[in-house]
Design an enzyme around this catalytic site. Structure first.
Site, PDB file in Angstrom:
ATOM      1  N   LYS A  95       5.745  -4.166  -4.497  1.00 30.15           N
ATOM      2  CA  LYS A  95       7.201  -4.023  -4.431  1.00 30.15           C
ATOM      3  C   LYS A  95       7.723  -4.223  -3.013  1.00 30.15           C
ATOM      4  O   LYS A  95       8.731  -4.870  -2.799  1.00 30.15           O
ATOM      5  CB  LYS A  95       7.559  -2.622  -4.930  1.00 30.15           C
ATOM      6  N   CYS A 145       0.849  -1.185   0.000  1.00 27.05           N
ATOM      7  CA  CYS A 145       0.000   0.000   0.000  1.00 27.05           C
ATOM      8  C   CYS A 145       0.892   1.245   0.000  1.00 27.05           C
ATOM      9  O   CYS A 145       1.915   1.287   0.667  1.00 27.05           O
ATOM     10  CB  CYS A 145      -0.951   0.103   1.194  1.00 27.05           C
ATOM     11  N   TRP A 177      -2.704  -2.689  -1.696  1.00 25.42           N
ATOM     12  CA  TRP A 177      -2.394  -4.101  -1.912  1.00 25.42           C
ATOM     13  C   TRP A 177      -3.229  -4.836  -0.872  1.00 25.42           C
ATOM     14  O   TRP A 177      -2.999  -4.696   0.334  1.00 25.42           O
ATOM     15  CB  TRP A 177      -0.910  -4.361  -1.717  1.00 25.42           C
ATOM     16  N   GLU A 229      17.106 -17.273  -9.002  1.00 26.16           N
ATOM     17  CA  GLU A 229      16.683 -15.905  -9.302  1.00 26.16           C
ATOM     18  C   GLU A 229      16.066 -15.818 -10.703  1.00 26.16           C
ATOM     19  O   GLU A 229      15.058 -15.128 -10.907  1.00 26.16           O
ATOM     20  CB  GLU A 229      17.897 -14.968  -9.152  1.00 26.16           C
ATOM     21  N   GLU A 243       7.373 -14.219 -11.771  1.00 26.05           N
ATOM     22  CA  GLU A 243       6.652 -13.006 -11.400  1.00 26.05           C
ATOM     23  C   GLU A 243       6.236 -12.164 -12.586  1.00 26.05           C
ATOM     24  O   GLU A 243       5.191 -11.515 -12.550  1.00 26.05           O
ATOM     25  CB  GLU A 243       7.360 -12.118 -10.360  1.00 26.05           C
ATOM     26  N   LYS A 275      12.275 -14.551 -11.436  1.00 24.81           N
ATOM     27  CA  LYS A 275      11.964 -13.453 -12.373  1.00 24.81           C
ATOM     28  C   LYS A 275      10.917 -13.900 -13.381  1.00 24.81           C
ATOM     29  O   LYS A 275       9.971 -13.179 -13.669  1.00 24.81           O
ATOM     30  CB  LYS A 275      13.218 -12.997 -13.147  1.00 24.81           C
ATOM     31  N   ARG A 286       3.744  -0.202  -4.929  1.00 28.31           N
ATOM     32  CA  ARG A 286       3.483  -0.795  -3.614  1.00 28.31           C
ATOM     33  C   ARG A 286       2.151  -1.532  -3.550  1.00 28.31           C
ATOM     34  O   ARG A 286       1.821  -2.147  -2.541  1.00 28.31           O
ATOM     35  CB  ARG A 286       3.481   0.307  -2.543  1.00 28.31           C
ATOM     36  N   HIS A 316      17.572 -36.092  -9.019  1.00 31.11           N
ATOM     37  CA  HIS A 316      16.871 -36.686  -7.871  1.00 31.11           C
ATOM     38  C   HIS A 316      15.375 -36.390  -7.920  1.00 31.11           C
ATOM     39  O   HIS A 316      14.695 -36.499  -6.900  1.00 31.11           O
ATOM     40  CB  HIS A 316      17.479 -36.186  -6.566  1.00 31.11           C
ATOM     41  N   ASN A 334      -1.623   1.725   5.830  1.00 37.15           N
ATOM     42  CA  ASN A 334      -0.711   0.731   5.256  1.00 37.15           C
ATOM     43  C   ASN A 334      -0.254  -0.135   6.418  1.00 37.15           C
ATOM     44  O   ASN A 334       0.370   0.363   7.344  1.00 37.15           O
ATOM     45  CB  ASN A 334       0.482   1.450   4.597  1.00 37.15           C
ATOM     46  N   GLY A 335      -0.586  -1.426   6.365  1.00 35.01           N
ATOM     47  CA  GLY A 335      -0.180  -2.322   7.452  1.00 35.01           C
ATOM     48  C   GLY A 335      -1.293  -3.299   7.768  1.00 35.01           C
ATOM     49  O   GLY A 335      -2.232  -3.477   6.975  1.00 35.01           O
TER      50      GLY A 335
HETATM   51  O1  M6R Z   1      12.809  -5.004  -0.432  1.00 34.12           O
HETATM   52  P1  M6R Z   1      13.341  -6.403  -0.190  1.00 34.12           P
HETATM   53  O2  M6R Z   1      14.608  -6.661  -0.891  1.00 34.12           O
HETATM   54  O3  M6R Z   1      13.408  -6.734   1.260  1.00 34.12           O
HETATM   55  O4  M6R Z   1      12.238  -7.329  -0.841  1.00 34.12           O
HETATM   56  C1  M6R Z   1      12.324  -8.721  -0.778  1.00 34.12           C
HETATM   57  C2  M6R Z   1      11.377  -9.365  -1.732  1.00 34.12           C
HETATM   58  O5  M6R Z   1      10.060  -8.986  -1.473  1.00 34.12           O
HETATM   59  C3  M6R Z   1      11.695  -9.014  -3.182  1.00 34.12           C
HETATM   60  O6  M6R Z   1      13.015  -9.338  -3.517  1.00 34.12           O
HETATM   61  C4  M6R Z   1      10.735  -9.754  -4.141  1.00 34.12           C
HETATM   62  O7  M6R Z   1      10.977 -11.119  -4.099  1.00 34.12           O
HETATM   63  C5  M6R Z   1      10.876  -9.206  -5.555  1.00 34.12           C
HETATM   64  N1  M6R Z   1       9.583  -9.010  -6.137  1.00 34.12           N
HETATM   65  C6  M6R Z   1      11.643 -10.096  -6.456  1.00 34.12           C
HETATM   66  O8  M6R Z   1      11.733  -9.600  -7.747  1.00 34.12           O
END
Ligand code: M6R
Length: 612
Positions: A607, A2, A74, A485, A492, A489, A27, A508, A100-101
């Site tokens: 984010k 949010c 969010w 990673e 998402e 990517k 956010r 395995h 937000n929270g």
């Molecule tokens: O702000 P942070 O690095 O603590 O965030 C951690 C994860 O939420 C963040 O890396 C998330 O996995 C991303 N969307 C990955 O692209």
């Protein structure tokens, strides 16, 4: 999650708030809304969907007001809908609030309010808190400020809240615990936001509000208090951020811009720290604690998502160069189990946003148990940066695309410098190797620029493979976390199921998935395990899988086993992840775009994950 924005001053509030919400949309983008107050009263407009959907519904509406608050959501409590969108209005219609929270004890408070005759228009915890405040205000005949203060003493959970009262059209009441709040100080005006991006074009003077603080804000006045009603002196910080850093600068998406910024961001991260010729690495935050880090019986890295992957790479580098045992923990697991943390243990917290709730609470817990907290954070002044004993910023600049890209390579650059510095000081990293690694590290920005020249080739690959329903990403050693990673990517951004695996572990289980339509991405740059990875390629090829390999210049064997190859410049295996991550970012980006998705705002994501 949010985003919240507020304004009070002489300008029209709505355009400032809407522009700010667009900047904070990373956010959350389940719904958006604004509350505007003026002499005629309080008006609330809200809509399910993105900020642009809200704007469309407000064309032609009289939005005149000099004070207002806005929210981009969010969803946590209650589905994304108009009804659950913020701002919420109190039962008597006099107060509007954004949040937000998460209010953890909302159910108990709701029951109390139901017994008093309150009814609820939404499914949110926010509306419960708001009516709880209204009830206190009415019963005690108190000001809104007093009612908020009393209410917050009963709240369990995390919040950043902004409230406006129809009877006090120049005042915004704000409070935070666990969710960020920045106040921008202008001339006869104040700006409030979840981060500095909505504020930057109006003023560079900001105050980061601390947990358990409240702010009473009017055009000419900023009063900061703790929840005990004692005045606090606002600590004014100068923002070190330019507007250009939060705009797309000609790129179609923030994600692409941020991928292409990497030669610069890695350089920015090394600048002023690494002097490859002199063989020095200056990091004052690390120097302050170097004795404790060198002598640490154990290092525990806590992080989430992409930052957790950076932690895995760091585990390998630190164990290799410093000979200190390292554990890498998901912050969300670490905080809820009962981990053994001993005095002297060093916790490295990695976070782009510096606001990830799980990481923040994990380090707070470890700090209570006597650990030293080293924060590796991108967002300057963020909560994790402030809670840490020491640390190092990654200096990647604002990362707006929800998929983390440049923050990852900057994290790797910082963590590598920390490892080299500590290893050399400790004597576990020999001088020649240390000096060579310093030189190789200094060359990474230029090599990253070389890798970016492969963009067109990767775009073509994206077209070829975009309809695959699944992907497998494999790597060994330093490249194993890169495989994770790459898979993250792709998931998402393109919504394609993808799994990352250690290349050897594939046999395995996951090898059962291999068919002639399964693309298998090998992160197979030249390293100590290269021959082994080639064997794994053979195993996939023998089962007719499609092999896409990321390899190093001069590798003549892998191309014979691959359907497609992406060739990277050579570097030391320790540093290779900073290069090998880039084609995987581009592949995910181009597949997402080819499939017509909004890559900067992938579905269901936000984010900055400030809820647990
Ligand atoms: O702000 P942070 O690095 O603590 O965030 C951690 C994860 O939420 C963040 O890396 C998330 O996995 C991303 N969307 C990955 O692209």
């Amino acid at each position: 999650m949010c985003g919240i924005v507020g304004y009070t001053g002489k300008r029209e509030a709505y355009p400032i708030i809407i522009k700010g919400l667009r900047r904070l949309e990373y956010r959350g983008y389940d719904s958006a809304g604004v509350a505007l107050v003026n002499e005629d009263g309080l008006k609330v407009y809200k809509k399910k969907g993105k900020v642009a959907d809200l704007e469309d519904t407000l064309v032609g509406v009289n939005l005149h007001s000099h004070t207002g608050i806005g929210h981009t959501r969010w969803a946590t409590h209650g589905e994304p809908s108009d009804r659950n969108a913020h701002p919420h209005t109190s039962q008597n219609g006099e107060i509007a609030m954004i949040h937000n929270g998460i209010i953890e004890n909302y159910a108990q408070l709701k029951n109390e309010l139901l017994k008093k005759g309150y009814t609820f228009k939404s499914d949110t915890d926010t509306e419960v808190l708001l009516n709880f405040i209204e009830n206190i205000k009415t019963n005690n005949n108190s000001t809104l400020e007093e009612a908020v203060r009393i209410a917050l003493r009963r709240i369990v959970g995390a919040y950043c809240i902004l409230l406006v009262d129809k009877h006090d059209p120049e005042t915004i009441i704000a409070a935070r615990k666990g969710s960020p709040l920045v106040i921008g100080i202008g001339k006869g005006e104040h700006f409030l936001a979840s981060d500095a991006s909505p504020i930057i074009e109006y003023t560079k003077e900001v105050v980061y509000v601390n947990d358990y603080e409240m702010a009473i804000i009017r055009p000419d006045e900023l009063i900061l208090k703790n929840l005990g009603n004692e005045k606090q002196t606002p600590f004014i910080t100068k923002l070190d951020m330019e507007l250009a850093a939060i705009e797309k600068g000609g790129y179609d998406h923030f994600m692409l811009k941020e991928i292409f910024e990497q030669p610069t961001t890695i350089q920015d991260c090394l600048r002023g720290r690494l002097d490859a010729e002199a063989g020095t690495i200056i990091m004052s935050g690390i120097e302050k604690y170097i004795g404790q880090i060198m002598d640490a019986p154990r290092i525990i890295i806590v992080a989430c998502g992409t930052s957790w992957h950076a932690g895995l790479v760091a585990e390998y580098i630190i164990e290799e160069t410093c000979r200190i045992p390292v554990e890498v923990e998901y912050a969300s697991e670490f905080r809820y189990r009962n981990p053994v943390v001993n005095k002297g243990d060093v916790i490295i917290a990695i976070s782009q946003s510096g606001e990830t709730a799980d990481t923040l609470v994990a380090i707070e817990k470890a700090k209570e148990q006597g650990a030293i907290i080293v924060g590796i954070v991108n967002a300057v002044g963020s909560s994790i940066a402030r809670v840490s004993h020491t640390g190092a910023y990654t200096h990647a600049g604002p990362e707006i695309g929800v998929a983390s890209t440049k923050a990852f390579t900057a994290q790797l650059a910082v963590l590598t410098m920390v490892a080299l510095k500590v290893g050399y000081a400790k004597g576990t990293l020999e001088k020649d190797r240390y000096l060579q690694l310093c030189k190789d590290l200094a060359e990474i920005p230029a090599k990253a620029a070389e890798v970016l020249k492969l963009d067109n080739q990767i775009k073509t690959l994206a077209e070829k493979y975009k309809d695959a329903p699944d992907f497998l990403y494999l790597g060994r050693g330093y490249n194993f976390p890169v495989a994770l990673e790459g898979a993250l990517k792709l998931k998402e951004i393109s919504y394609i199921h993808a799994e990352g695996y250690p290349a050897a572990e594939m046999k395995h289980g996951p090898i059962a998935l291999v068919t002639e339509v399964l693309p298998v991405v090998f992160v197979a740059t030249k390293d100590n395990y290269h021959a082994k990875v080639v064997s794994n390629m053979q195993e996939i090829k023998a089962r007719k899988g499609k092999v896409i390999s990321i390899i190093t210049e001069g590798d003549t064997v892998s191309p014979t086993l691959s359907d497609d190859v992406i060739i990277l410049p050579p570097t030391d295996e320790i540093l290779a992840p900073m290069l090998s991550a880039i084609p995987l970012q581009l592949l995910a980006y181009h597949i997402g775009v080819a499939k017509g998705y909004d890559v900067d705002k992938p579905r269901n994501l936000a984010k900055s994950v400030t809820v647990e």
